[in-house]
Design a protein around this motif. Structure first.
Motif, PDB file in Angstrom:
ATOM      1  N   ALA A 244       0.834  -1.204   0.000  1.00  0.00           N
ATOM      2  CA  ALA A 244       0.000   0.000   0.000  1.00  0.00           C
ATOM      3  C   ALA A 244       0.873   1.260   0.000  1.00  0.00           C
ATOM      4  CB  ALA A 244      -0.929  -0.008   1.215  1.00  0.00           C
ATOM      5  N   LEU A 245       1.937   1.238   0.818  1.00  0.00           N
ATOM      6  CA  LEU A 245       2.848   2.372   0.880  1.00  0.00           C
ATOM      7  C   LEU A 245       3.512   2.598  -0.479  1.00  0.00           C
ATOM      8  CD1 LEU A 245       4.236   4.571   2.529  1.00  0.00           C
ATOM      9  CD2 LEU A 245       5.923   2.875   3.273  1.00  0.00           C
ATOM     10  N   SER A 246       3.927   1.497  -1.095  1.00  0.00           N
ATOM     11  CA  SER A 246       4.563   1.552  -2.403  1.00  0.00           C
ATOM     12  C   SER A 246       3.635   2.206  -3.434  1.00  0.00           C
ATOM     13  CB  SER A 246       4.936   0.125  -2.822  1.00  0.00           C
ATOM     14  OG  SER A 246       5.305   0.086  -4.165  1.00  0.00           O
ATOM     15  N   LEU A 247       2.363   1.792  -3.439  1.00  0.00           N
ATOM     16  CA  LEU A 247       1.396   2.346  -4.390  1.00  0.00           C
ATOM     17  C   LEU A 247       1.229   3.853  -4.179  1.00  0.00           C
ATOM     18  CD1 LEU A 247      -1.880   0.616  -5.477  1.00  0.00           C
ATOM     19  CD2 LEU A 247      -1.796   3.080  -5.157  1.00  0.00           C
ATOM     20  N   VAL A 248       1.115   4.259  -2.915  1.00  0.00           N
ATOM     21  CA  VAL A 248       0.949   5.686  -2.612  1.00  0.00           C
ATOM     22  C   VAL A 248       2.193   6.477  -3.038  1.00  0.00           C
ATOM     23  CG1 VAL A 248       0.644   7.384  -0.767  1.00  0.00           C
ATOM     24  CG2 VAL A 248      -0.747   5.300  -0.790  1.00  0.00           C
ATOM     25  N   LEU A 249       3.394   5.928  -2.780  1.00  0.00           N
ATOM     26  CA  LEU A 249       4.630   6.609  -3.196  1.00  0.00           C
ATOM     27  C   LEU A 249       4.704   6.728  -4.722  1.00  0.00           C
ATOM     28  CD1 LEU A 249       7.356   5.176  -0.786  1.00  0.00           C
ATOM     29  CD2 LEU A 249       6.188   7.383  -0.678  1.00  0.00           C
ATOM     30  N   GLY A 250       4.182   5.712  -5.425  1.00  0.00           N
ATOM     31  CA  GLY A 250       4.115   5.784  -6.887  1.00  0.00           C
ATOM     32  C   GLY A 250       3.259   6.959  -7.339  1.00  0.00           C
ATOM     33  N   LEU A 251       2.125   7.138  -6.658  1.00  0.00           N
ATOM     34  CA  LEU A 251       1.245   8.271  -6.983  1.00  0.00           C
ATOM     35  C   LEU A 251       1.931   9.598  -6.661  1.00  0.00           C
ATOM     36  CD1 LEU A 251      -2.189   6.949  -5.666  1.00  0.00           C
ATOM     37  CD2 LEU A 251      -1.499   7.264  -8.055  1.00  0.00           C
ATOM     38  N   VAL A 252       2.645   9.644  -5.526  1.00  0.00           N
ATOM     39  CA  VAL A 252       3.364  10.864  -5.155  1.00  0.00           C
ATOM     40  C   VAL A 252       4.426  11.164  -6.216  1.00  0.00           C
ATOM     41  CG1 VAL A 252       4.832  11.981  -3.429  1.00  0.00           C
ATOM     42  CG2 VAL A 252       2.918  10.542  -2.692  1.00  0.00           C
ATOM     43  N   SER A 253       5.100  10.111  -6.714  1.00  0.00           N
ATOM     44  CA  SER A 253       6.106  10.286  -7.759  1.00  0.00           C
ATOM     45  C   SER A 253       5.494  10.963  -8.994  1.00  0.00           C
ATOM     46  CB  SER A 253       6.713   8.940  -8.154  1.00  0.00           C
ATOM     47  OG  SER A 253       7.593   9.095  -9.254  1.00  0.00           O
ATOM     48  N   VAL A 254       4.306  10.517  -9.384  1.00  0.00           N
ATOM     49  CA  VAL A 254       3.618  11.122 -10.541  1.00  0.00           C
ATOM     50  C   VAL A 254       3.356  12.604 -10.285  1.00  0.00           C
ATOM     51  CG1 VAL A 254       1.510  11.106 -11.937  1.00  0.00           C
ATOM     52  CG2 VAL A 254       2.583   8.935 -11.279  1.00  0.00           C
ATOM     53  N   THR A 255       2.895  12.934  -9.080  1.00  0.00           N
ATOM     54  CA  THR A 255       2.614  14.353  -8.774  1.00  0.00           C
ATOM     55  C   THR A 255       3.910  15.177  -8.768  1.00  0.00           C
ATOM     56  OG1 THR A 255       2.767  14.114  -6.359  1.00  0.00           O
ATOM     57  CG2 THR A 255       0.606  13.718  -7.357  1.00  0.00           C
ATOM     58  N   GLN A 256       5.011  14.554  -8.321  1.00  0.00           N
ATOM     59  CA  GLN A 256       6.305  15.246  -8.328  1.00  0.00           C
ATOM     60  C   GLN A 256       6.748  15.538  -9.759  1.00  0.00           C
ATOM     61  OE1 GLN A 256       8.425  16.036  -5.151  1.00  0.00           O
ATOM     62  NE2 GLN A 256       6.216  16.191  -5.019  1.00  0.00           N
ATOM     63  N   SER A 257       6.582  14.569 -10.649  1.00  0.00           N
ATOM     64  CA  SER A 257       6.918  14.792 -12.062  1.00  0.00           C
ATOM     65  C   SER A 257       6.070  15.915 -12.639  1.00  0.00           C
ATOM     66  CB  SER A 257       6.709  13.507 -12.881  1.00  0.00           C
ATOM     67  OG  SER A 257       7.731  12.576 -12.615  1.00  0.00           O
ATOM     68  N   ALA A 258       4.782  15.892 -12.316  1.00  0.00           N
ATOM     69  CA  ALA A 258       3.869  16.919 -12.837  1.00  0.00           C
ATOM     70  C   ALA A 258       4.267  18.307 -12.327  1.00  0.00           C
ATOM     71  CB  ALA A 258       2.432  16.591 -12.441  1.00  0.00           C
ATOM     72  N   ALA A 259       4.855  18.335 -11.122  1.00  0.00           N
ATOM     73  CA  ALA A 259       5.270  19.612 -10.530  1.00  0.00           C
ATOM     74  C   ALA A 259       6.683  20.015 -10.955  1.00  0.00           C
ATOM     75  CB  ALA A 259       5.194  19.509  -9.005  1.00  0.00           C
ATOM     76  N   GLY A 260       7.309  19.196 -11.789  1.00  0.00           N
ATOM     77  CA  GLY A 260       8.655  19.516 -12.257  1.00  0.00           C
ATOM     78  C   GLY A 260       9.764  19.110 -11.291  1.00  0.00           C
TER      79      GLY A 260
END
Length: 247
Positions: free
Chosen positions: A14-30
């Motif tokens: 579950a933690l891994s999945l959430v970190l994956g989503l955070v990674s996507v938001t980080q990419s979107a934020a540059g």
């Protein structure tokens, strides 16, 4: 009734999945470096959930399905987002369709691979991966991006990123047989593996030495593909005879 012991591996997943989503938001934020390190953290958690499930005897069909969802986010969506946002800034200009297409193909290949092995256990699955694992492709992509960035080479490497994603996509859905480096090899090989594993668990949370992590994952891929090229077909038979599991 789900016993508490299942919470441990599924918690890592579950933690891994959430970190994956955070990674996507980080990419979107540059924030591309942060995004890439989060993918590598996902690789560590992916290994931890499997290890925890085996140690606790807490493997379950539910856990396996959850694992697939997490892998899709961390090794499918997040690397594609890193490539897409870092190359396009999130807006597809004319001529950037190839970038978007490569990201889509890569992500689809991850989904196909995960779905395929949810329904079929590959022959000789204890000994080999059929096709390159999603964690290796996602981890190698993230580590490679970070190493290039750290060396000031990312601008030079950028044009190759979509091609790399397409190659990884093809390798994941291919039938190439890559050996699983379990601890049934020689003592020096085991020691080497354990030391590298420990270093990965230190370097990734501290976000240091991406070059080492890139070299490690690239070596694994190159050795695995070389092995597959020369020994792929015999691998399963040899191992089955060695361990007495041959029919």
């Amino acid at each position: 009734s789900m016993s508490w012991k299942y919470l441990v591996p599924n918690g890592f997943t579950a933690l891994s999945l959430v970190l994956g989503l955070v990674s996507v938001t980080q990419s979107a934020a540059g924030q591309y470096e942060s995004a890439a390190w989060l993918i590598l953290l996902g690789v560590l958690l992916d290994k931890l959930d499997g290890a925890a499930a085996r140690m606790l005897g807490a493997s379950s069909d539910f856990g396996a399905e959850m694992d697939s969802f997490a892998d899709f986010v961390v090794f499918g969506t997040a690397p594609a987002a890193l490539a897409f946002y870092s190359l396009t800034g999130g807006v597809i200009e004319p001529g950037e369709g190839f970038v978007a297409g490569a990201c889509a193909v890569y992500t689809l290949a991850v989904a196909i691979r995960l779905a395929r092995f949810n329904v079929t256990e590959p022959e000789g699955g204890e000994y080999v991966f059929l096709g390159v694992p999603t964690a290796l492709c996602g981890g190698l992509f993230a580590a490679g991006w970070l190493a290039a960035h750290a060396q000031g080479l990312i601008e030079a490497v950028n044009p190759a990123l979509p091609i790399i994603l397409l190659v990884f996509g093809a390798l994941m859905v291919s039938n190439v047989r890559i050996p699983k480096f379990s601890l049934r090899w020689s003592k020096p090989v085991n020691a080497f593996q354990i030391v590298n594993l420990i270093l990965a668990y230190v370097f990734i949370p501290l976000r240091i030495f991406p070059e080492f992590l890139f070299f490690l994952s690239l070596s694994y891929l190159v050795v695995g593909l070389t092995w597959a090229f020369f020994k792929g077909e015999d691998l399963i038979e040899d191992d089955a005879v060695e361990t007495g599991t041959a029919e």
